[in-house]
Design a protein around this motif. Structure first.
Motif, PDB file in Angstrom:
ATOM      1  N   CYS A  33      -7.506   3.757  -1.317  1.00  8.73           N
ATOM      2  CA  CYS A  33      -8.362   4.343  -2.359  1.00  8.73           C
ATOM      3  C   CYS A  33      -9.803   4.307  -1.871  1.00  8.73           C
ATOM      4  O   CYS A  33     -10.274   3.279  -1.399  1.00  8.73           O
ATOM      5  CB  CYS A  33      -8.265   3.551  -3.654  1.00  8.73           C
ATOM      6  N   VAL A  50     -13.257   9.087  -7.316  1.00 13.79           N
ATOM      7  CA  VAL A  50     -12.407   8.358  -6.384  1.00 13.79           C
ATOM      8  C   VAL A  50     -11.294   9.280  -5.906  1.00 13.79           C
ATOM      9  O   VAL A  50     -10.952  10.262  -6.582  1.00 13.79           O
ATOM     10  CB  VAL A  50     -11.808   7.077  -7.010  1.00 13.79           C
ATOM     11  N   ASN A  52      -7.340   9.244  -3.844  1.00 13.67           N
ATOM     12  CA  ASN A  52      -6.189   8.588  -3.249  1.00 13.67           C
ATOM     13  C   ASN A  52      -5.978   9.241  -1.885  1.00 13.67           C
ATOM     14  O   ASN A  52      -5.566  10.401  -1.799  1.00 13.67           O
ATOM     15  CB  ASN A  52      -4.963   8.794  -4.155  1.00 13.67           C
ATOM     16  N   SER A 101      -4.486   0.303  -3.128  1.00 11.00           N
ATOM     17  CA  SER A 101      -4.013   0.911  -4.363  1.00 11.00           C
ATOM     18  C   SER A 101      -3.397  -0.140  -5.278  1.00 11.00           C
ATOM     19  O   SER A 101      -3.074  -1.249  -4.846  1.00 11.00           O
ATOM     20  CB  SER A 101      -2.973   1.988  -4.061  1.00 11.00           C
ATOM     21  N   TYR A 105      -1.676   3.783  -7.332  1.00 10.77           N
ATOM     22  CA  TYR A 105      -2.700   4.487  -8.085  1.00 10.77           C
ATOM     23  C   TYR A 105      -4.102   4.019  -7.698  1.00 10.77           C
ATOM     24  O   TYR A 105      -4.319   2.858  -7.351  1.00 10.77           O
ATOM     25  CB  TYR A 105      -2.504   4.292  -9.585  1.00 10.77           C
ATOM     26  N   CYS A 106      -5.059   4.951  -7.810  1.00 10.41           N
ATOM     27  CA  CYS A 106      -6.470   4.655  -7.553  1.00 10.41           C
ATOM     28  C   CYS A 106      -7.238   4.901  -8.851  1.00 10.41           C
ATOM     29  O   CYS A 106      -7.219   6.016  -9.378  1.00 10.41           O
ATOM     30  CB  CYS A 106      -7.016   5.544  -6.442  1.00 10.41           C
ATOM     31  N   TYR A 113     -12.116  -2.068  -5.793  1.00  6.99           N
ATOM     32  CA  TYR A 113     -12.691  -1.756  -4.498  1.00  6.99           C
ATOM     33  C   TYR A 113     -13.326  -2.990  -3.883  1.00  6.99           C
ATOM     34  O   TYR A 113     -14.248  -3.587  -4.444  1.00  6.99           O
ATOM     35  CB  TYR A 113     -13.691  -0.600  -4.646  1.00  6.99           C
TER      36      TYR A 113
END
Length: 126
Positions: A33, A50, A52, A101, A105-106, A113
């Motif tokens: 991500c 953001v 992915n 992730s 998912y991001c 982060y």
């Protein structure tokens, strides 16, 4: 170890455009991500966009939808943020970030982060 180096900030009049770049290095898991965050004077840091990096899916904060575009160039290991129709309220320090992730998912929350660049200033004048 992940390293992120931003470039492309500057000053522009309202309605103008800027393109931010982030040169990235590091393992694919830690850069699954990637995103752009910003911090305006006197405010907390907020997620802007953001991506992915495995599937290309993107998420934007509402205030930049239709104006900003996040993209990746895997051959050059570069993350970019194209910013159009800039407004004075877009003035902030912009940070590139990378993280793993969560179940594929991001999310746009900064707690996902782990790695951050040094930031680049964007100033939009009226």
């Amino acid at each position: 170890q992940v390293q992120l180096v931003e470039s492309g900030g500057g000053s522009v009049q309202a309605g103008g455009s800027l393109r931010l770049s982030c040169a990235t290095s590091g393992d694919a898991y830690s850069t699954w991500c990637m995103g752009w965050f910003r911090q305006a004077p006197g405010k907390g840091r907020e997620g802007v966009a953001v991506i992915n990096t495995r599937i290309g899916g993107t998420v934007y904060t509402d205030s930049v939808k239709g104006r900003f575009t996040i993209s990746q160039d895997n051959t050059k290991n570069t993350l970019t943020l194209q910013m159009n129709s800039l407004k004075p309220e877009d003035t902030a320090i912009y940070y590139c970030a990378a993280g793993s992730s969560r179940y594929g998912y991001c999310y746009i929350g900064e707690d996902q982060y782990k790695y951050w660049g040094q930031g680049t200033q964007v100033t939009v004048s009226t």
